[in-house]
Design a protein around this motif. Structure first.
Motif, PDB file in Angstrom:
ATOM      1  N   PRO A  58       0.762  -1.418  -0.036  1.00 14.66           N
ATOM      2  CA  PRO A  58       0.006  -0.021  -0.001  1.00 14.66           C
ATOM      3  C   PRO A  58       0.964   1.125   0.040  1.00 14.66           C
ATOM      4  O   PRO A  58       0.570   2.170  -0.490  1.00 14.66           O
ATOM      5  N   SER A  59       1.897   1.391   0.720  1.00 11.93           N
ATOM      6  CA  SER A  59       3.061   2.369   0.624  1.00 11.93           C
ATOM      7  C   SER A  59       3.311   2.942  -0.914  1.00 11.93           C
ATOM      8  O   SER A  59       3.759   4.034  -0.874  1.00 11.93           O
ATOM      9  N   SER A  60       3.061   1.943  -1.661  1.00 15.10           N
ATOM     10  CA  SER A  60       3.774   2.249  -3.036  1.00 15.10           C
ATOM     11  C   SER A  60       2.919   3.357  -3.770  1.00 15.10           C
ATOM     12  O   SER A  60       3.263   4.142  -4.560  1.00 15.10           O
ATOM     13  N   VAL A  61       1.373   3.295  -3.294  1.00 16.55           N
ATOM     14  CA  VAL A  61       0.570   4.412  -3.992  1.00 16.55           C
ATOM     15  C   VAL A  61       0.799   5.790  -3.281  1.00 16.55           C
ATOM     16  O   VAL A  61       1.032   6.602  -4.200  1.00 16.55           O
ATOM     17  N   ARG A  94      -8.770   9.458  -4.317  1.00 16.47           N
ATOM     18  CA  ARG A  94      -9.047  10.579  -3.520  1.00 16.47           C
ATOM     19  C   ARG A  94      -7.806  10.765  -2.551  1.00 16.47           C
ATOM     20  O   ARG A  94      -7.826  11.506  -1.456  1.00 16.47           O
ATOM     21  N   ASN A  95      -6.629  10.242  -2.990  1.00 20.71           N
ATOM     22  CA  ASN A  95      -5.442  10.392  -2.190  1.00 20.71           C
ATOM     23  C   ASN A  95      -5.253   9.995  -0.668  1.00 20.71           C
ATOM     24  O   ASN A  95      -5.152  10.736   0.308  1.00 20.71           O
ATOM     25  N   PRO A  96      -5.665   8.831  -0.147  1.00 24.30           N
ATOM     26  CA  PRO A  96      -5.730   8.640   1.187  1.00 24.30           C
ATOM     27  C   PRO A  96      -4.569   8.302   1.718  1.00 24.30           C
ATOM     28  O   PRO A  96      -3.422   8.334   1.260  1.00 24.30           O
ATOM     29  N   ASN A  97      -4.662   8.618   3.178  1.00 24.38           N
ATOM     30  CA  ASN A  97      -3.190   8.246   3.767  1.00 24.38           C
ATOM     31  C   ASN A  97      -2.778   6.867   3.769  1.00 24.38           C
ATOM     32  O   ASN A  97      -3.838   5.902   3.771  1.00 24.38           O
ATOM     33  N   VAL A  98      -1.570   6.608   4.213  1.00 20.02           N
ATOM     34  CA  VAL A  98      -1.169   5.179   4.158  1.00 20.02           C
ATOM     35  C   VAL A  98      -1.819   4.078   4.959  1.00 20.02           C
ATOM     36  O   VAL A  98      -2.266   3.106   4.792  1.00 20.02           O
ATOM     37  N   SER A  99      -2.100   4.742   6.348  1.00 16.91           N
ATOM     38  CA  SER A  99      -2.725   3.679   7.478  1.00 16.91           C
ATOM     39  C   SER A  99      -4.070   3.355   7.023  1.00 16.91           C
ATOM     40  O   SER A  99      -4.536   2.149   7.175  1.00 16.91           O
ATOM     41  N   GLU A 100      -4.824   4.518   6.431  1.00 16.96           N
ATOM     42  CA  GLU A 100      -6.198   4.224   6.413  1.00 16.96           C
ATOM     43  C   GLU A 100      -6.155   3.255   4.877  1.00 16.96           C
ATOM     44  O   GLU A 100      -7.174   2.498   4.910  1.00 16.96           O
ATOM     45  N   PHE A 101      -5.322   3.425   3.891  1.00 18.32           N
ATOM     46  CA  PHE A 101      -5.523   2.611   2.857  1.00 18.32           C
ATOM     47  C   PHE A 101      -5.047   1.312   2.954  1.00 18.32           C
ATOM     48  O   PHE A 101      -5.555   0.228   2.397  1.00 18.32           O
TER      49      PHE A 101
END
Length: 668
Positions: free
Chosen positions: A527-530, A623-630
């Motif tokens: 997920p951090s790649s996004v 929507r450009n979420p934060n890493v933890s949420e995504f």
């Protein structure tokens, strides 16, 4: 000679015309019917008789006696040959026989679904343009499984097929006969002496129909009888590489250092030091020691070699299965000479010791061609040298052997076969990203696809793929090279790494215009790649539209099969295992043996975290979420994390919980 009168002779014989009475009148027509044409043939009264069967004496052109009744008339369209010509061709196979043999093999391969009709057509097209090649060789070059091909060859020849046990080479082949044949002969002719059964020597061959080769083997080994079985070429190459190396005389470090004194390398003034070091680097003891380092590293299966000079000693360490081991300590006085020797081999400037340098060494170590990436950097104790060993055998691994779970492997194969989009592989240096990408490319149809890569540097050379090297000094960057490749009508593009805005933007454009783009990122999880792509400068909606899948991976060490055993874990470990729903009564561990250097581990296997971006996630990414949420959302939708996949391999007994925790500490 006296002349005779026929009438007088008749009278002497008692035949008198007068006594015989009047002769009857002869019927000329009946006389002609009884008269044989041999009476009128001139050749019948020749001084030499005619040669039977229409032949002539050796060296003469065949003569045709059309009027000779003693010579039988030949059948129509049958050529007459001389005696010499008749004895020369004892047997020559007709074209239809050869074609029938190839046809039977083709029918067998298609019937067993080893090859498709399309593959067979392509192979036959190549065969027509490549005289001397065999059908099985062409099919193997196209990626068809070698075992299935050779089994078909064995069945067609009514021979047995054998798969060699490469883990027990001492019993897999006959070492005595292997030495007599020599590894080079076995490698060239693709055969191996396996064992002796009674009075017969069993030979494993890839081409069992080569009777002249088998006669040569029988003559070389001095045996009377051979039994032939069919084996694969990959088994032959593996045995020659491994068993052939074991048969060679090992180099003793004491013998290498016996002719080296502490004063062999003297530090002189700066004006002459360069010349002296170059001279000493070319002397026999230094060359032999550097060769010994390289040979030992290859034999131990190291991926990196570290030569670290210090004030009191020099350490040579090997990275084996991701962990560094100190292997040898050459004399301190040899440090400068060893470094200079390596720099000469890498074509670096030995006079420059204040700046880092990078180079490449291409060499053959124990018959294996290797590339070494060399990097030097100045330190307080001298120049430290690190060499990355690039061995083509390490990337010749199929996706099935990388450690994917059945579900993840199925999903990954589908993603790699997509016509467009971006697929990312993430992880730290040394986590196997290049191996995964190359294995994915190798499963693609290189005959139908135009596959291109941009790399820095090109670590491994792949057949049938266009590989481009970047050069920062001449402004040949990833972005510029990628733009050029997109004008070369590619289907699949692999980028060594997305590290800047230009490369990322070009990769997204390529994906959105119908190309499949494979690349790597240095992130801890999928997920951090996004977030990383957005931070580089891409718009979130572009990332969501172009990104297909992200694979995060690590490499964990396998438990050594030779010393693997079940033990009762300690109380603290048992509690941790219970918390993670793992079996805690008995666990698999390696107690340590000579084959694993008493570490309990031998080899590595991958653990994976696969994120597939579907339509719902594309909206979330936009929507450009934060890493933890995504990340939480991805796990809720069924994504298996690195640690979860690692614990699955602990349950299987492939690795240990300690090893999984070690490589996933930075993850979640």
């Amino acid at each position: 000679m006296e002349d005779f009168d026929i009438d007088d002779l008749l009278k002497e014989l008692g035949v008198d015309d007068d006594d015989a009475g009047p002769r009857p009148k002869r019927d000329l027509k009946s006389a002609d019917k009884k008269r044989h044409r041999i009476d009128d043939a001139e050749a019948s009264f020749s001084p030499l008789p005619a040669v039977p069967s229409g032949q002539t004496r050796f060296g003469e052109e065949p003569a045709i006696f059309e009027d000779d009744p003693a010579v039988p008339a030949p059948p129509p369209d049958t050529p007459r040959v001389g005696v010499g010509e008749a004895l020369v061709p004892l047997f020559q196979p007709h074209d239809e026989i050869v074609q029938r043999g190839e046809g039977e093999l083709e029918h067998l391969l298609v019937g067993r679904e080893i090859v498709s009709a399309e593959q067979l057509t392509n192979a036959n097209t190549i065969l027509k343009q490549s005289p001397g090649k065999r059908l099985v060789d062409v099919l193997a070059d196209q990626g068809v499984g070698e075992e299935g091909l050779q089994r078909a060859v064995a069945d067609l020849a009514r021979l047995n097929f054998e798969q060699l046990d490469l883990e027990h080479l001492d019993t897999a082949i006959d070492g005595k006969y292997f030495q007599r044949l020599t590894p080079a002969f076995c490698k060239e002719h693709e055969l191996l002496p396996l064992r002796t059964e009674g009075n017969r020597l069993v030979i494993g061959a890839t081409h069992p129909d080569d009777v002249f080769l088998l006669d040569d083997v029988r003559r070389r080994l001095g045996v009377n009888s051979l039994k032939v079985v069919v084996i694969t070429r990959s088994d032959v190459m593996a045995v020659v590489d491994s068993f052939g190396e074991a048969l060679q005389e090992d180099i003793d470090v004491d013998d290498i250092l016996s002719d080296i004194d502490e004063d062999d390398v003297q530090f002189q003034q700066s004006s002459t030091e360069e010349v002296d070091l170059e001279k000493q680097a070319g002397e026999s003891p230094v060359i032999r020691y550097v060769n010994y380092i390289l040979q030992t590293a290859v034999k131990e299966g190291a991926s990196d070699i570290h030569v670290e000079p210090g004030e009191k000693k020099v350490k040579v360490r090997f990275r084996i299965d991701g962990v560094l081991f100190e292997m040898m300590n050459p004399p301190v006085t040899m440090a400068a000479a060893i470094t200079s020797r390596l720099k000469i081999m890498a074509n670096l400037d030995i006079s420059e010791r204040r700046l880092p340098q990078d180079g490449r060494i291409r060499c053959a170590v124990r018959g294996r061609r290797l590339d070494l990436r060399v990097s030097t950097i100045p330190t307080a104790g001298g120049e430290k040298t690190v060499m990355r060993i690039l061995d083509t055998r390490s990337i010749n691994v199929s996706l099935d052997d990388l450690g994917f779970s059945a579900e993840a492997l199925h999903i990954w194969r589908n993603q790699v076969n997509e016509p467009n989009g971006i697929i990312l592989v993430t992880g730290p240096t040394g986590s196997g990203k290049t191996t995964t990408l190359y294995s994915s490319i190798r499963q693609m149809d290189k005959q139908k696809l135009n596959i291109s890569t941009v790399e820095d540097p090109i670590e491994y050379h792949l057949d049938g793929i266009t590989q481009t090297q970047t050069h920062e000094k001449i402004d040949m960057t990833f972005g510029r090279a990628l733009k050029a490749l997109l004008r070369q009508d590619p289907d699949v593009v692999m980028i060594g790494e997305i590290r800047d805005m230009e490369t990322a933007h070009t990769a997204v454009q390529a994906a959105l215009t119908g190309h499949l783009v494979l690349s790597t990122l240095h992130t801890n999880d999928a997920p951090s790649s996004v977030t990383r792509l957005v931070n580089i400068g891409l718009e979130p909606f572009l990332v969501g539209a172009a990104l297909n899948a992200v694979l995060a991976q690590r490499l964990v060490r396998r438990i050594c099969d030779n010393c693997k055993e079940q033990i009762k874990p300690e109380e603290e470990m048992a509690e941790f295992l219970e918390l993670n729903s793992l079996p805690s009564e008995l666990i698999w561990e390696g107690k340590g043996c000579d084959k694993c250097r008493n570490t309990g581990y031998a080899g590595r296997v991958g653990i994976y975290e696969l994120l597939v971006v579907d339509d719902q996630l594309r909206d979330v990414v936009a929507r450009n979420p934060n890493v933890s949420e995504f990340r939480r959302m991805c796990i809720e939708r069924g994504m298996s994390t690195l640690r979860q996949d690692g614990f699955n391999k602990v349950r299987e007994g492939s690795t240990t919980a300690t090893e999984v925790i070690r490589v996933t500490e930075s993850g979640h």
